[in-house]
Design an enzyme around this catalytic site. Sequence first.
Site, PDB file in Angstrom:
ATOM      1  N   LYS A   5       0.851  -1.202   0.000  1.00 18.65           N
ATOM      2  CA  LYS A   5       0.000   0.000   0.000  1.00 18.65           C
ATOM      3  C   LYS A   5       0.876   1.238   0.000  1.00 18.65           C
ATOM      4  CE  LYS A   5       0.679   1.700   4.324  1.00 18.65           C
ATOM      5  NZ  LYS A   5       1.596   2.788   4.528  1.00 18.65           N
ATOM      6  N   MET A  20       5.654   0.688   3.185  1.00 20.24           N
ATOM      7  CA  MET A  20       4.669   0.212   2.211  1.00 20.24           C
ATOM      8  C   MET A  20       3.823  -0.935   2.782  1.00 20.24           C
ATOM      9  SD  MET A  20       6.675   0.531  -1.383  1.00 20.24           S
ATOM     10  CE  MET A  20       5.189   0.840  -2.361  1.00 20.24           C
ATOM     11  N   ALA A  21       3.845  -1.077   4.107  1.00 22.69           N
ATOM     12  CA  ALA A  21       2.987  -2.029   4.827  1.00 22.69           C
ATOM     13  C   ALA A  21       3.212  -3.477   4.417  1.00 22.69           C
ATOM     14  CB  ALA A  21       1.508  -1.640   4.688  1.00 22.69           C
ATOM     15  N   PRO A  58       9.217  -3.885  -0.295  1.00 17.57           N
ATOM     16  CA  PRO A  58      10.357  -3.464   0.524  1.00 17.57           C
ATOM     17  C   PRO A  58      10.085  -3.676   2.013  1.00 17.57           C
ATOM     18  CG  PRO A  58       9.874  -1.799  -1.140  1.00 17.57           C
ATOM     19  CD  PRO A  58       8.779  -2.836  -1.224  1.00 17.57           C
ATOM     20  N   SER A  92       2.134  -5.782   7.248  1.00 14.77           N
ATOM     21  CA  SER A  92       0.666  -5.816   7.319  1.00 14.77           C
ATOM     22  C   SER A  92       0.100  -6.646   6.173  1.00 14.77           C
ATOM     23  CB  SER A  92       0.097  -4.398   7.230  1.00 14.77           C
ATOM     24  OG  SER A  92       0.614  -3.603   8.275  1.00 14.77           O
ATOM     25  N   ALA A  93       0.725  -6.549   5.010  1.00 16.18           N
ATOM     26  CA  ALA A  93       0.291  -7.338   3.848  1.00 16.18           C
ATOM     27  C   ALA A  93       0.417  -8.825   4.149  1.00 16.18           C
ATOM     28  CB  ALA A  93       1.125  -6.970   2.620  1.00 16.18           C
ATOM     29  N   ALA A  99      10.331  -2.912   5.948  1.00 18.12           N
ATOM     30  CA  ALA A  99      10.424  -1.686   6.770  1.00 18.12           C
ATOM     31  C   ALA A  99      10.569  -0.460   5.873  1.00 18.12           C
ATOM     32  CB  ALA A  99      11.584  -1.764   7.767  1.00 18.12           C
ATOM     33  N   ASP A 114      -2.657  -0.886   9.818  1.00 23.29           N
ATOM     34  CA  ASP A 114      -2.751  -0.976   8.355  1.00 23.29           C
ATOM     35  C   ASP A 114      -3.263  -2.337   7.873  1.00 23.29           C
ATOM     36  OD1 ASP A 114      -1.729   1.590   8.076  1.00 23.29           O
ATOM     37  OD2 ASP A 114       0.346   0.896   7.826  1.00 23.29           O
TER      38      ASP A 114
HETATM   39  O1  C5P Z   1      -0.681  -0.290  14.498  1.00 21.29           O
HETATM   40  P1  C5P Z   1       0.749  -0.599  14.274  1.00 21.29           P
HETATM   41  O2  C5P Z   1       1.238  -1.737  15.141  1.00 21.29           O
HETATM   42  O3  C5P Z   1       1.123  -0.804  12.852  1.00 21.29           O
HETATM   43  O4  C5P Z   1       1.546   0.697  14.737  1.00 21.29           O
HETATM   44  C1  C5P Z   1       2.934   0.674  14.943  1.00 21.29           C
HETATM   45  C2  C5P Z   1       3.320   1.900  15.737  1.00 21.29           C
HETATM   46  O5  C5P Z   1       3.169   3.074  14.943  1.00 21.29           O
HETATM   47  C3  C5P Z   1       2.503   2.159  16.976  1.00 21.29           C
HETATM   48  O6  C5P Z   1       3.013   1.461  18.095  1.00 21.29           O
HETATM   49  C4  C5P Z   1       2.630   3.667  17.158  1.00 21.29           C
HETATM   50  O7  C5P Z   1       3.886   3.987  17.739  1.00 21.29           O
HETATM   51  C5  C5P Z   1       2.681   4.162  15.724  1.00 21.29           C
HETATM   52  N1  C5P Z   1       1.355   4.581  15.219  1.00 21.29           N
HETATM   53  C6  C5P Z   1       0.787   5.747  15.720  1.00 21.29           C
HETATM   54  N2  C5P Z   1      -0.445   6.146  15.250  1.00 21.29           N
HETATM   55  C7  C5P Z   1      -1.081   5.437  14.290  1.00 21.29           C
HETATM   56  C8  C5P Z   1      -0.518   4.255  13.773  1.00 21.29           C
HETATM   57  C9  C5P Z   1       0.721   3.852  14.250  1.00 21.29           C
HETATM   58  O8  C5P Z   1       1.354   6.419  16.582  1.00 21.29           O
HETATM   59  N3  C5P Z   1      -2.269   5.860  13.835  1.00 21.29           N
END
Ligand code: C5P
Length: 326
Positions: A14, A104-105, A99, A108-109, A101, A141
């Site tokens: 994404k 581009m998620a 890629p 999550s993909a 980290a 994501d």
């Molecule tokens: O939800 P996810 O695990 O992908 O988020 C990783 C980190 O990115 C979270 O721990 C937070 O530090 C940051 N984040 C945030 N606000 C968001 C999404 C992610 O601060 N809306």
Amino acid sequence: MEQPRYVTVDVPAKINLRLAVGPVRADGYHEVVTVYCSVSLYDRLRASTAGEITVEVVGPQAALVPLDGSNLAVRAARLLAERAGVASGARLWIDKGIPVAGGMAGGSADAAAALLACHRLWDLDLDRDELLGIAAELGSDVPFALHGFLAVGTGRGERLRPLEAAARLHWVVVPSGGEGLSTPAVYAACDRIREETGWTPEPPRADDDLVGALREGDVPGVARALANDLEPAALRLNPALARTLDAGRAAGALAAMVSGSGPTCLFLAADGRHATAVAEALTAAGYAPVLAAGPVPGPAVVDDGRYPGDEAWHKAMSAADYLGER
Ligand code: C5P
């Protein structure tokens, strides 16, 4: 001997066409309004029958992906088994084309692909909302990664409203040659920059210019409306990215931006031919660009060990149909 059962899913990366970052919430996440778009860079995940949940990763960046319980695909399979009340295992095999980290998620993909593949492998009957709920627990994501195409994300990014688009967007993607950026570190740098400048973010709003330009297929309008509030933070953590963005602008891109939390850089082109020209100029300048287009449909089961001989099979292979809507 009996054939092992397996399910193969292709899942796209994404990008965020717009990422508006608002205040930090009580739970530590930032309120966001984002416009997600799936693009044609893919991971392939295969889940096959096994006693335990394990993962193996291949591809040029495979060494950067954790193989323990912190792997997002493993966490997805475990959470699905727990919620469905089954003791099933799965051997997960991931071919990384997205890629790592890179903003581009990709993780999550893989989580979305694992949910879809294991749901079919284990013959479960959770509905779309249950799967999206599990996806939201795994990461902000992941629901979009399961959904795909084009959507507005609110809350942490996990609440989705699908968008229609006439625009077909052609991208030149420059992954960072070196280390990736950690999403929490980029959000923290964004907060620090805001503290230093004394700027307090308002809760973000959807960007109507962007939504209108996407609906009308107005690519220059999309180029004008692209924006990523995390870009200054990514540039602070990796100042070399500013040179990459400048190189893409000099190569004639309509717009240049950091992807999500970075460090992948994105360049929008007017059409496929223009994208090729921009990529050639970036290659001549010493970068290693790849081409991508989007929006593209979300994850799809491409093979479930059955003979792909009839139309019903092809229809059943699409995640969009499987989930009941796009
Ligand atoms: O939800 P996810 O695990 O992908 O988020 C990783 C980190 O990115 C979270 O721990 C937070 O530090 C940051 N984040 C945030 N606000 C968001 C999404 C992610 O601060 N809306």
